[in-house]
Design an enzyme around this catalytic site. Structure first.
Site, mmCIF file in Angstrom:
data_model
loop_
_atom_site.group_PDB
_atom_site.id
_atom_site.type_symbol
_atom_site.label_atom_id
_atom_site.label_comp_id
_atom_site.label_asym_id
_atom_site.label_seq_id
_atom_site.Cartn_x
_atom_site.Cartn_y
_atom_site.Cartn_z
ATOM 1 N N LYS A 280 34.153 5.861 -2.626
ATOM 2 C CA LYS A 280 34.390 4.657 -3.419
ATOM 3 C C LYS A 280 33.834 4.863 -4.825
ATOM 4 O O LYS A 280 32.913 5.650 -5.018
ATOM 5 C CB LYS A 280 33.641 3.470 -2.783
ATOM 6 C CG LYS A 280 34.276 2.919 -1.521
ATOM 7 C CD LYS A 280 33.504 1.707 -1.032
ATOM 8 C CE LYS A 280 34.097 1.156 0.255
ATOM 9 N NZ LYS A 280 35.464 0.617 0.108
ATOM 10 N N ARG A 354 38.955 0.312 10.863
ATOM 11 C CA ARG A 354 39.950 0.340 11.945
ATOM 12 C C ARG A 354 39.697 1.516 12.891
ATOM 13 O O ARG A 354 40.052 1.461 14.059
ATOM 14 C CB ARG A 354 41.363 0.383 11.334
ATOM 15 C CG ARG A 354 41.657 1.608 10.512
ATOM 16 C CD ARG A 354 42.840 1.421 9.571
ATOM 17 N NE ARG A 354 42.494 0.637 8.381
ATOM 18 C CZ ARG A 354 43.345 0.353 7.404
ATOM 19 N NH1 ARG A 354 44.607 0.780 7.466
ATOM 20 N NH2 ARG A 354 42.961 -0.345 6.353
HETATM 21 N N1 BES Z 1 34.769 -2.101 3.897
HETATM 22 C C1 BES Z 1 35.962 -1.924 3.192
HETATM 23 C C2 BES Z 1 36.689 -3.230 2.884
HETATM 24 C C3 BES Z 1 36.002 -4.129 1.917
HETATM 25 C C4 BES Z 1 36.310 -4.085 0.580
HETATM 26 C C5 BES Z 1 35.110 -5.066 2.368
HETATM 27 C C6 BES Z 1 35.701 -4.953 -0.296
HETATM 28 C C7 BES Z 1 34.498 -5.916 1.484
HETATM 29 C C8 BES Z 1 34.810 -5.870 0.154
HETATM 30 C C9 BES Z 1 36.922 -1.046 3.987
HETATM 31 O O1 BES Z 1 36.337 -0.099 4.788
HETATM 32 C C10 BES Z 1 37.754 -0.324 2.999
HETATM 33 O O2 BES Z 1 37.225 0.455 2.276
HETATM 34 N N2 BES Z 1 39.060 -0.598 3.003
HETATM 35 C C11 BES Z 1 39.950 0.012 2.109
HETATM 36 C C12 BES Z 1 41.192 0.362 2.869
HETATM 37 C C13 BES Z 1 42.137 1.238 2.096
HETATM 38 C C14 BES Z 1 41.537 2.599 1.886
HETATM 39 C C15 BES Z 1 43.426 1.337 2.868
HETATM 40 C C16 BES Z 1 40.243 -0.978 1.004
HETATM 41 O O3 BES Z 1 40.331 -2.176 1.282
HETATM 42 O O4 BES Z 1 40.345 -0.565 -0.138
HETATM 43 MN MN MN Z 2 35.919 1.688 3.756
#
Ligand code: BES
Ligand code: MN
Ligand code: ZN
Length: 497
Positions: A280, A354
């Site tokens: 990230k 997931r």
């Molecule tokens: N934990 C995150 C989702 C999230 C984002 C929670 C912002 C709280 C605030 C999750 O694991 C994630 O990173 N999801 C990705 C999925 C994508 C790579 C398909 C996302 O939402 O960007």
């Molecule tokens: Mn994630």
């Protein structure tokens, strides 16, 4: 905060041996309790409010000290607005303002606010609401402040006053239920606020084990070796880059009849989400310590139903892992076999929620559940769609979806339904495995739910995406404890049915 409920007739309020009394003004109209106190003070209360120009707007407060004819040294007047019935959101705002306006030294407080008319809430529900809102308002997370802030709301002994003795027995039960919700929610908030160097997967397992200490809940913890033996490789792929073992924790609460199928709650417990090799960006990454709030809400609910001795069989499962990049971490393109036997091509290691959930969701088939609800901070796309107001609700089952939506409405911890139609499934096709772990750039929260749907065909299932609702940024930064109230109301209604 100590909570109690007691009968204090209006004509006895003036003599009550509390250091503070909380009363309401419905706009410029005094509530029944306030009217009684005004009479006891020979009109001094109304005169003081008039002098202060008090308008009684929802949440507005006025402190009155040393009112003639009133034993309590402080009378705290809180505005409730002049609407015929206030809604639940205003009700929370009124109670929160009252709690925040209490000066530190006030230790014995009686509140008459349960007499206010709240739309759709009877006296007992208002008592539960008042109790949990007061607990939420007194919440502080200062475990790591070496200089403790001076607020002492947490030490207040708060008595909720009711006027009629005939109501007392039911009111006491309602108070306990409200206390259980508030306690469970604050517990979930504590877990969400803990930094990830403290709250790693083993810490969440310890918290679960502690809940089982009194013998009223069975707790089972599985670490790496056992998970590998069982074939939960998808869960293990997420913690592969972490120094911490993954943990699958199962809490079994048997409050119902032995033959009744349990409701199963499954929480995402990513104790820190760096994104893994699909790292990230740095800005705000600290907040990814809250990626275990699904698991925290399951722990909060289990703690609460145990306190409440809820008459229902409930199993809580939390799938815990830390998502880190390292030389042992899972790479984009890696293919793993899930517990279900389906293979997954991990195209993005940041879509890890997931991956831990799918194995946990297959695992819970063995409990022959009446229903399974998973709770997860699953997608940023859900925050884009619904913001911080509504939790995303996904379920192929209308009855279950309606049940959860209605429960959320009743306690103002609302969800909003989104589709999990098969039409979206093709977005998850992989050229090399049975399924990819990401869809395209569109409908991100839906494709995440569709991924989970492939692992939940054996039972009635709903998914709650709490990425937006579990956490607040900015001035009120921190964990909210949502959707603990929604889940507890859902379970309470099932137990009552
Ligand atoms: N934990 C995150 C989702 C999230 C984002 C929670 C912002 C709280 C605030 C999750 O694991 C994630 O990173 N999801 C990705 C999925 C994508 C790579 C398909 C996302 O939402 O960007
Ligand atoms: Mn994630
Ligand atoms: Zn995540």
């Amino acid at each position: 905060m100590d909570l109690a409920v007691a009968v204090i007739a209006h004509d006895h309020l003036a003599e009550a041996a509390h250091t503070a009394l909380v009363i309401a003004a419905q706009g410029t109209r005094l509530s029944p309790a306030a009217t009684a106190l005004n009479e006891a003070s020979a009109g001094a209360l109304q005169a003081a409010l008039d002098a202060a120009g008090f308008e009684g707007k929802p949440g507005q407060t006025q402190t009155l000290y040393g009112l003639n004819g009133v034993k309590a040294s402080l009378v705290l007047v809180v505005g409730a607005g002049d609407a015929e019935a206030i809604n639940l959101q205003q009700w929370q705002k009124i109670i929160t303002s009252a709690m925040k306006a209490l000066p530190n030294k006030m230790s014995k407080v009686a509140s008459t606010l349960c007499e206010l008319p709240v739309a759709g809430r009877d006296l007992n529900e208002r008592i539960s609401d008042h109790a949990r809102f007061a607990l939420a308002a007194s919440y502080r997370f200062d475990a790591y402040k070496t200089k403790k802030p001076t607020t002492e709301v947490a030490k207040v002994k708060l008595t909720l006053a009711i006027a009629d003795k005939a109501e007392l027995k039911a009111a006491k039960e309602a108070l306990v239920w409200g206390q259980c919700i508030g306690t469970g929610q604050n517990f979930a908030r504590d877990l969400g606020n803990q930094p990830a160097n403290v709250a790693y997967p083993g810490y969440l397992a310890e918290m679960a084990l502690a809940l089982g200490d009194d013998g009223n809940m069975k707790v089972d913890v599985k670490g790496d070796a056992e998970l590998r033996k069982m074939g939960m490789h998808c869960l293990l792929s997420v913690s592969a880059g972490s120094a911490h073992e993954a943990q699958l924790v199962t809490m079994t609460y048997s409050g119902g009849k032995a033959k009744d199928a349990p409701v199963v709650l499954v929480g995402k417990g990513i104790t820190f989400d760096t994104g893994g090799i699909s790292l990230k960006p740095g800005g705000g990454m600290d907040e990814m310590k809250y990626d275990m709030c699904g698991a925290a809400s399951v722990l909060g609910v289990m703690a609460a139903i145990k306190l409440a001795k809820l008459k229902l069989n409930v199993i809580g499962v939390i799938a815990c892992a830390e998502n880190m990049p390292s030389s042992t971490a899972t790479r984009p393109g890696d293919i793993v076999t899930t517990l279900s036997g389906q293979t997954v091509e991990i195209l993005n290691t940041d879509a890890e929620g997931r991956l831990v959930l799918c194995d946990a969701l297959t695992y819970v088939e063995r409990f022959k559940p009446a229903a399974v609800v998973d709770i997860a901070t699953l997608t940023g796309a859900c925050v884009v769609a619904l913001g911080k107001v509504a939790t995303g609700l996904f379920s192929p089952k209308d009855e279950l979806a309606d049940e959860l939506l209605a429960a959320g409405q009743r306690v103002d911890d609302r969800a909003w339904r989104m589709p999990v139609w098969d039409d979206y499934q093709e977005l998850l096709d992989s050229p090399f495995a049975d399924i990819a772990n990401i869809g395209g750039p569109t409908a991100g929260s839906i494709t995440a739910a569709c991924y989970l749907a492939r692992f939940t065909k054996a039972y009635d299932w709903a998914h709650l995406d709490i990425a937006g609702t579990a956490w607040l940024s900015g001035a009120a930064k921190g964990s909210t404890g949502r959707p603990v109230p929604l889940l507890l109301e859902f379970l309470r209604a099932r137990a009552a049915a």
